[in-house]
Scaffold this active site. Structure first.
Site, short mmCIF file in Angstrom:
data_model
loop_
_atom_site.label_atom_id
_atom_site.label_comp_id
_atom_site.label_asym_id
_atom_site.label_seq_id
_atom_site.Cartn_x
_atom_site.Cartn_y
_atom_site.Cartn_z
N SER A 1 0.82 -1.22 0.00
CA SER A 1 0.00 0.00 0.00
C SER A 1 0.85 1.26 0.00
O SER A 1 1.92 1.31 0.61
CB SER A 1 -0.86 -0.02 1.27
OG SER A 1 -1.39 1.26 1.53
N TYR B 1 -1.78 0.19 10.62
CA TYR B 1 -2.03 -0.45 9.32
C TYR B 1 -0.80 -0.33 8.42
O TYR B 1 -0.34 -1.32 7.83
CB TYR B 1 -3.25 0.21 8.65
CG TYR B 1 -3.42 -0.19 7.20
CD1 TYR B 1 -4.05 -1.38 6.85
CD2 TYR B 1 -2.92 0.61 6.15
CE1 TYR B 1 -4.20 -1.77 5.52
CE2 TYR B 1 -3.06 0.23 4.82
CZ TYR B 1 -3.70 -0.94 4.51
OH TYR B 1 -3.82 -1.32 3.19
N GLU C 1 0.16 3.61 1.74
CA GLU C 1 0.18 4.00 3.15
C GLU C 1 1.55 3.68 3.76
O GLU C 1 1.94 4.27 4.77
CB GLU C 1 -0.95 3.25 3.88
CG GLU C 1 -1.23 3.67 5.30
CD GLU C 1 -1.88 5.04 5.47
OE1 GLU C 1 -2.38 5.62 4.49
OE2 GLU C 1 -1.86 5.54 6.60
P1 NAP Z 1 -11.59 -4.60 1.64
O1 NAP Z 1 -12.71 -4.26 0.70
O2 NAP Z 1 -11.59 -4.06 3.01
O3 NAP Z 1 -11.50 -6.19 1.71
C1 NAP Z 1 -10.74 -6.84 2.69
C2 NAP Z 1 -10.91 -8.33 2.56
O4 NAP Z 1 -10.12 -8.96 3.59
C3 NAP Z 1 -12.35 -8.82 2.77
O5 NAP Z 1 -12.60 -9.88 1.89
C4 NAP Z 1 -12.34 -9.30 4.21
O6 NAP Z 1 -13.27 -10.32 4.49
C5 NAP Z 1 -10.93 -9.88 4.29
N1 NAP Z 1 -10.50 -10.01 5.68
C6 NAP Z 1 -10.32 -9.02 6.59
N2 NAP Z 1 -9.94 -9.53 7.77
C7 NAP Z 1 -9.90 -10.87 7.60
C8 NAP Z 1 -9.59 -11.96 8.46
N3 NAP Z 1 -9.24 -11.76 9.72
N4 NAP Z 1 -9.64 -13.22 7.95
C9 NAP Z 1 -9.99 -13.43 6.66
N5 NAP Z 1 -10.29 -12.44 5.80
C10 NAP Z 1 -10.25 -11.17 6.27
O7 NAP Z 1 -10.20 -4.17 0.99
P2 NAP Z 1 -9.82 -3.88 -0.54
O8 NAP Z 1 -10.01 -2.41 -0.78
O9 NAP Z 1 -10.45 -4.86 -1.41
O10 NAP Z 1 -8.24 -4.09 -0.49
C11 NAP Z 1 -7.65 -5.36 -0.75
C12 NAP Z 1 -6.24 -5.40 -0.20
O11 NAP Z 1 -5.47 -4.37 -0.81
C13 NAP Z 1 -6.13 -5.17 1.30
O12 NAP Z 1 -5.05 -5.94 1.77
C14 NAP Z 1 -5.79 -3.69 1.42
O13 NAP Z 1 -5.10 -3.45 2.61
C15 NAP Z 1 -4.92 -3.52 0.19
N6 NAP Z 1 -4.91 -2.17 -0.40
C16 NAP Z 1 -6.07 -1.56 -0.74
C17 NAP Z 1 -6.03 -0.32 -1.34
C18 NAP Z 1 -7.29 0.39 -1.75
O14 NAP Z 1 -7.22 1.62 -1.98
N7 NAP Z 1 -8.42 -0.29 -1.89
C19 NAP Z 1 -4.78 0.29 -1.61
C20 NAP Z 1 -3.63 -0.39 -1.25
C21 NAP Z 1 -3.68 -1.62 -0.66
P3 NAP Z 1 -14.74 -10.02 5.07
O15 NAP Z 1 -15.57 -9.65 3.87
O16 NAP Z 1 -15.13 -11.30 5.69
O17 NAP Z 1 -14.59 -8.89 6.04
N1 GDD Z 2 -12.44 7.29 6.07
C1 GDD Z 2 -12.51 8.62 6.24
N2 GDD Z 2 -13.62 9.16 6.83
N3 GDD Z 2 -11.46 9.38 5.83
C2 GDD Z 2 -11.57 10.72 5.97
C3 GDD Z 2 -12.68 11.33 6.54
C4 GDD Z 2 -13.75 10.51 7.00
O1 GDD Z 2 -14.75 10.98 7.53
N4 GDD Z 2 -12.48 12.68 6.53
C5 GDD Z 2 -11.29 12.89 5.98
N5 GDD Z 2 -10.72 11.71 5.64
C6 GDD Z 2 -9.38 11.54 5.05
C7 GDD Z 2 -8.48 10.59 5.84
O2 GDD Z 2 -7.94 11.26 6.99
C8 GDD Z 2 -7.43 10.27 4.78
O3 GDD Z 2 -6.46 11.28 4.72
C9 GDD Z 2 -8.24 10.31 3.46
O4 GDD Z 2 -9.49 10.95 3.78
C10 GDD Z 2 -8.52 8.94 2.86
O5 GDD Z 2 -9.05 8.11 3.88
P1 GDD Z 2 -9.63 6.64 3.52
O6 GDD Z 2 -10.61 6.75 2.41
O7 GDD Z 2 -10.08 6.03 4.80
O8 GDD Z 2 -8.37 5.89 2.89
P2 GDD Z 2 -6.86 5.79 3.36
O9 GDD Z 2 -6.04 6.62 2.42
O10 GDD Z 2 -6.70 6.04 4.81
O11 GDD Z 2 -6.56 4.24 3.12
C11 GDD Z 2 -6.97 3.59 1.92
O12 GDD Z 2 -5.93 3.68 0.96
C12 GDD Z 2 -4.72 3.00 1.34
C13 GDD Z 2 -3.73 3.23 0.20
O13 GDD Z 2 -3.13 4.47 0.35
C14 GDD Z 2 -7.31 2.16 2.28
O14 GDD Z 2 -7.91 1.53 1.17
C15 GDD Z 2 -6.07 1.37 2.67
O15 GDD Z 2 -6.41 -0.01 2.83
C16 GDD Z 2 -5.04 1.53 1.55
O16 GDD Z 2 -3.87 0.82 1.84
#
Ligand code: NAP
Ligand code: GDD
Length: 337
Positions: free
Chosen positions: A128, A152, A130
């Site tokens: 990520s 995280y 992050e």
């Molecule tokens: P998501 O929608 O939150 O999906 C997370 C998945 O992980 C769900 O299928 C959830 O299952 C499963 N999971 C969570 N805790 C678990 C546990 N204890 N045992 C088994 N399964 C578990 O996340 P996503 O956005 O698809 O992201 C996929 C991956 O990419 C994650 O590793 C995330 O950290 C990473 N990532 C995401 C982003 C982004 O912007 N979306 C960016 C960078 C990296 P349940 O449905 O049962 O909860």
């Molecule tokens: N969730 C949330 N809720 N975020 C808020 C809010 C709120 O009410 N107000 C402001 N934010 C700001 C957060 O502080 C952050 O700076 C930004 O919006 C994005 O927050 P999220 O959408 O929660 O995503 P994230 O950037 O913290 O994390 C996501 O992206 C990562 C990759 O950079 C997640 O998908 C992570 O799993 C992923 O790794």
């Protein structure tokens, strides 16, 4: 012979898009899911309901090595996409212990089971942006040092290091994607983009009057998840394993996202958005912007959606959802935001 893939986190946003993408390419797709999910398919399988007759699901817990070992022993997997994680940064501040446990040990268990049973399987780790946290340079690339700012982020740096170490120590094909934020209509309601678009839709239909948010000045590099899962697959098709940044290369503030999203329904965000201390984080990642030139060169990867298209698509999707009466239901099952 079709390839066989195992996806952990198949019920999540990325897992569902990746499963669709692999099925379309003729893969046999298996998913690792929690036992509680198998027992509650109506609520837990909303993103993969349309795929259930074409995929095979196996119960396991990321907290249990024997359960993972058991699933990996079932089939000769060619590729494993390890996407399962506690992925909500804010939640990792509330419960850092369980985030660390799930994300670090879960990744270690997957790698150890593959090493034991399927050493030739190609492994993808969901790294990520992050991990860059308090960024040392802009834009961030594969060579930018990590400085995570949340439990995280720390857990993802550990997963990244574990993945690299299995590659270097045991010669396994282990790659990490360093993916910047990616969103879409299946995004969880706790993340800021979906929180904004779902609330815009509810305001439009008279079901809400305000949107409470934290830091409006945070900047993120947002893309569409459909584009990003294509990159995951491309990484595992290379001759040699490697790590890649996947990003749009554009950065926008949360405020700009609000401006566009409210603009879609002819409203001014200033009239509805209220800042609320509860949504600020103890340590914030202020600004992210990715340099994905390596992925563009080596994988020939290009995103198809831009920022404006993404916002429009998410608002249109939530307008449809609310008009069908679905968002209220989904929000109730999505947990705290
Ligand atoms: P998501 O929608 O939150 O999906 C997370 C998945 O992980 C769900 O299928 C959830 O299952 C499963 N999971 C969570 N805790 C678990 C546990 N204890 N045992 C088994 N399964 C578990 O996340 P996503 O956005 O698809 O992201 C996929 C991956 O990419 C994650 O590793 C995330 O950290 C990473 N990532 C995401 C982003 C982004 O912007 N979306 C960016 C960078 C990296 P349940 O449905 O049962 O909860
Ligand atoms: N969730 C949330 N809720 N975020 C808020 C809010 C709120 O009410 N107000 C402001 N934010 C700001 C957060 O502080 C952050 O700076 C930004 O919006 C994005 O927050 P999220 O959408 O929660 O995503 P994230 O950037 O913290 O994390 C996501 O992206 C990562 C990759 O950079 C997640 O998908 C992570 O799993 C992923 O790794």
């Amino acid at each position: 012979m079709s390839k066989r893939a195992l996806i952990t986190g198949i019920t999540g946003q990325d897992g569902s898009y990746l499963a669709e993408h692999l099925l379309a390419m003729g893969y046999e797709v298996h998913g690792l899911v929690r036992r509680v999910a198998l027992e509650d398919p109506e609520r837990r399988f909303t993103r993969i309901a349309h795929l259930l007759d074409r995929i095979q699901l196996h119960a396991a817990s990321l907290e249990s090595y024997p359960s993972i070992f058991q699933v990996v022993s079932h089939h000769e997997f060619d590729e494993c996409y390890h996407l399962a994680a506690q992925s909500f940064v804010a939640e990792s501040f509330s419960d850092g212990f369980s985030t660390m446990n799930t994300n670090i040990n879960g990744t270690h268990y997957m790698l150890a089971a593959l090493r034991e049973l399927r050493p030739a399987c190609h492994f993808y780790f969901a790294g990520s942006s992050e991990m860059f946290g308090k960024v040392r340079e802009a834009p961030q690339s594969e060579t930018t040092p990590f400085h995570p700012r949340s439990p995280y982020g720390i857990s993802k740096v550990a997963g990244f290091d574990l993945t690299r170490n299995y590659r270097e120590a045991y010669g396994m094909f282990c790659s990490s994607g360093i993916l910047f934020n990616h969103e879409g209509p299946r995004r969880g309601f706790e993340f800021v983009t979906r929180k904004i678009t779902s609330t815009v839709a509810r305001i439009h239909y008279g079901q809400a009057t305000e949107l409470r948010l934290g830091n409006l000045d945070a900047k993120r590099d947002w893309g569409h998840a459909e584009d990003y899962v294509r990159a995951m697959h491309l990484m595992l098709q290379l001759e040699e394993p490697d790590d890649f940044v996947i990003a749009s290369g554009e950065s926008h503030t949360v405020r700009e996202f609000c401006e566009l999203a409210f603009g879609e329904v002819g409203l001014n965000y200033r009239d509805y958005v209220v800042t609320d201390e509860r949504f600020y984080r103890p340590a914030e990642v202020e600004s992210l912007i990715g340099d994905s030139s390596k992925a563009r060169r080596v994988l020939n990867w290009r995103p198809r959606y831009d920022f404006a298209q993404l916002v429009k698509l998410m608002v249109q999707n939530d307008l449809e959802f609310v008009s069908r009466g679905s968002v209220g239901l989904a929000r109730r099952s999505a947990g705290p935001d």
